[in-house]
Write an enzyme that holds these catalytic residues in place. Structure first.
Site: not given
Ligand SMILES: Cc1cc2nc3c(=O)[nH]c(=O)nc-3n(C[C@H](O)[C@H](O)[C@H](O)COP(=O)(O)OP(=O)(O)OC[C@H]3O[C@@H](n4cnc5c(N)ncnc54)[C@H](O)[C@@H]3O)c2cc1C
Length: 585
Positions: A117, A231, A233, A243, A246, A288, A356-357, A391
């Site tokens: 990666f 960030q 991507h 996306l 990577e 990135r 992306h992030y 990141r």
């Molecule tokens: C397309 C994509 C691919 C990625 N690929 C990778 C990868 O391969 N490897 C890697 O390490 N990272 C990757 N990332 C980054 C990583 O996936 C994310 O940073 C991470 O999943 C975020 O997780 P989280 O639990 O913080 O938030 P999320 O999974 O975004 O969850 C947020 C939660 O908060 C809730 N929420 C938000 N606002 C409110 C509100 N007002 N009231 C109630 N609930 C609320 C939502 O309902 C949801 O349940 C990727 C990101 C994207 C966008």
């Protein structure tokens, strides 16, 4: 307003929220846990992560190497005590997921497979084809179902934190189905609300990533840290922003300009390796920030390809062959076919950098605690200072696990021996939320349209706070976002109904994005240096004397935030030169 009494309330049921809920339930089965999410948990953004999750597992790898890659990749803005804790916890968490049923890809001998990666100088990214996030989230979700103490509040929109006597003691939320408000009284609150990339027009982020959790903590007095580090991507689809992981480059895909040149060799990312041979030099596996910046330079030089979706470069994976692509990158093939009608087995695919992030977020220490007692944060909404200024791909999914669990343990420590809540005072706070929502419904003199304000915000962020920034551009950006925050108060709610009022939710989300966007632009203007994802054309060098420190933004109502700074924790790796010209094994 109905009151729900609980021990710990979690806002967000993505990877971080679910991991926190499981750790709470496992550690103390008597705890009552409220898991609040504006979408059904499996629709959280974690589900869409493709590439994988990093953790040292192979004999030729080491914790020291993961440490160096993360600290250097973050351009030395990471807190190194945090990085140290993270790298040691990472493999434990990934193995734990394996035991809960996550179907990691395997080597021929049955051991866990890892892929290269960007910015990681060893192969250490665990993966489940290119649907890693889906499998991780599914594993966490199905595991969480075992615990009767976790009560889910799906499709509840979190609004305001309840702070009394300097402690966070709950949150208000709206049941989206009925439009009714609830107050959750809790001894501790964990915010796991995800990122806010949707403040930009081109983003890989799902529509729900609007920074609500960050804004909620910020308005309640918790500082946002390092928000200027956003960030890009390098490989997003030019029309939808979707996306292309990577892993496309990890598996051997190459980036070429309109002349067919692998242009990364012109930007300090190593000499070219013959296509189809094992990747010996960093090249496409550069970090990135650097790969996205190289695109910008190609654009200035006129080396990009003009397409119906704007200027692009090409990602070529044809040499990988159909069999390998279908085994390792099936989702990528599907996405390109569905959205661009390109079959990556036969043709290169046009791509461009997309937001992306967010490296920044709610400031927490390594125990996932914010400065407000009783308030914890984990996942993308938090800035625990693991990722620094940039990141590395595949560190985030592990961050959710490591710090989701840590937030839970800290919350349990916090609630021991707490005095009883003053429910009268909490009720009074909750009434403030009711008034705020009633005010939105009652507004009749609105002159602004929601979509108009949102579009201006997005365009401004892309133009003035994008891959490269300048003093002039940022000053303009700060001013426009500031004005938009004032104009937001004149946006009219056109749909006055109660049941699933998406107009209302979009309005609330826009408010969150504007607050976060102001912290991004003001922080970027104040940081007069270039570091990681924050690149200034007028201050092209990193300035460790003045800026080896975190930006802390404090909410000041409708005024711009107060900016302060916090020293970076350096334990063993002093700031050095980021070198990506060497071998990649
Ligand atoms: C397309 C994509 C691919 C990625 N690929 C990778 C990868 O391969 N490897 C890697 O390490 N990272 C990757 N990332 C980054 C990583 O996936 C994310 O940073 C991470 O999943 C975020 O997780 P989280 O639990 O913080 O938030 P999320 O999974 O975004 O969850 C947020 C939660 O908060 C809730 N929420 C938000 N606002 C409110 C509100 N007002 N009231 C109630 N609930 C609320 C939502 O309902 C949801 O349940 C990727 C990101 C994207 C966008």
């Amino acid at each position: 307003m109905e009151t729900i009494s609980t021990d710990v309330a979690i806002i967000g049921a993505g990877g971080a929220g679910l991991r926190a809920a499981i750790a709470l339930a496992e550690t103390d089965p008597k705890l009552r846990i409220a898991l609040i999410s504006k979408v059904y948990p499996m629709r959280s953004h974690t589900c869409s992560a493709e590439g994988g999750a990093a953790g040292v597992i192979k004999p030729d790898d080491s914790f020291d190497l993961h440490f160096d890659d993360t600290a250097g990749g973050g351009d030395w803005l990471s807190d190194q005590d945090c990085v140290e804790y993270f790298i040691h916890e990472a493999p434990k968490e990934l193995l734990q997921l394996e035991h809960w049923g996550c179907p990691w890809n395997r080597e021929a001998d049955g051991s866990v497979a890892v892929r290269p990666f960007g910015g990681m100088k060893k192969k250490r990214t665990w993966f489940a084809a290119d649907k890693s996030g889906f499998h991780i989230l599914h594993t966490l979700f199905q595991t969480s179902l075992q615990f009767p103490s976790i009560t889910r509040y799906d499709e509840f929109f979190g609004l305001d934190l309840l702070i009394d006597e300097g402690r966070c003691q709950g949150v208000t939320a709206m049941e989206m189905r009925s439009g009714e408000l609830r107050q959750f009284h809790a001894k501790a609150v964990i915010i796991a609300g995800g990122g806010g990339g949707r403040m930009f027009p081109f983003s890989t982020n799902g529509a729900i990533k609007t920074g609500d959790g960050m804004a909620m903590a910020y308005r309640a007095g918790a500082p946002l840290k390092d928000m200027e580090f956003v960030q890009y991507h390098p490989t997003g689809l030019p029309n939808t922003g979707s996306l292309l992981t990577e892993a496309c480059r990890g598996e051997g895909g190459i980036l070429v300009n309109k002349n067919g040149r692998r242009y990364l060799q012109d930007y300090g990312m190593g000499p070219e390796t013959p296509v189809g041979k094992p990747q010996l030099k960093t090249m496409e596996l550069g970090p990135r920030d650097r790969v996205s910046q190289a695109y910008w330079h190609e654009l200035q030089k006129g080396n990009t390809v003009s397409t119906q979706w704007g200027e692009c470069v090409l990602l070529d994976m044809r040499h990988l062959g159909e069999k390998y692509i279908d085994e390792r990158l099936p989702l990528v093939r599907e996405l390109c076919a569905s959205y661009l009608q390109v079959d990556i087995v036969k043709d290169p695919v046009p791509i461009r950098p997309v937001v992306h992030y967010m490296m920044g977020g709610i400031s927490t220490n390594t125990k996932a605690a914010t400065p407000i007692p009783g308030l914890f944060a984990a996942g993308e909404c938090a800035c625990v200072s693991l990722n620094g200024a940039n990141r590395l791909g595949s560190n985030s999914l592990v961050e959710l696990l490591v710090f989701g669990r840590r937030a839970a343990l800290s919350a349990i420590e916090h609630i021991q021996g707490l005095p009883a809540a003053n429910t009268k005072a909490l009720n009074a706070r909750a009434v403030e939320t009711q008034k705020r929502i009633d005010g939105l419904y009652a507004r009749t003199n609105g002159t602004e349209s929601m979509s108009g304000v949102r579009k201006e915000m997005m365009d401004t962020m892309e133009k003035n706070a994008g891959i490269y920034r300048t003093e002039e551009g940022l000053q303009e950006g700060v001013k426009i976002i500031h004005d938009l925050r004032q104009r937001y108060d004149k946006v009219i709610l056109t749909d006055k109904s109660k049941v699933f009022n998406t107009d209302l939710f979009q309005m609330l989300e826009l408010g969150s994005m504007l607050d976060c966007a102001e912290a991004v632009t003001v922080g970027a203007l104040a940081r007069k240096e270039s570091r990681g994802a924050h690149q200034r054309l007028d201050y092209a060098e990193r300035d460790d004397n003045k800026f080896l420190r975190h930006t802390m933004a404090y909410f000041k109502g409708l005024e711009p935030p107060r900016i302060d700074y916090l020293d970076v924790v350096i334990t063993k790796s002093p700031p050095g030169v980021r070198d990506y010209s060497g071998d990649h094994k």
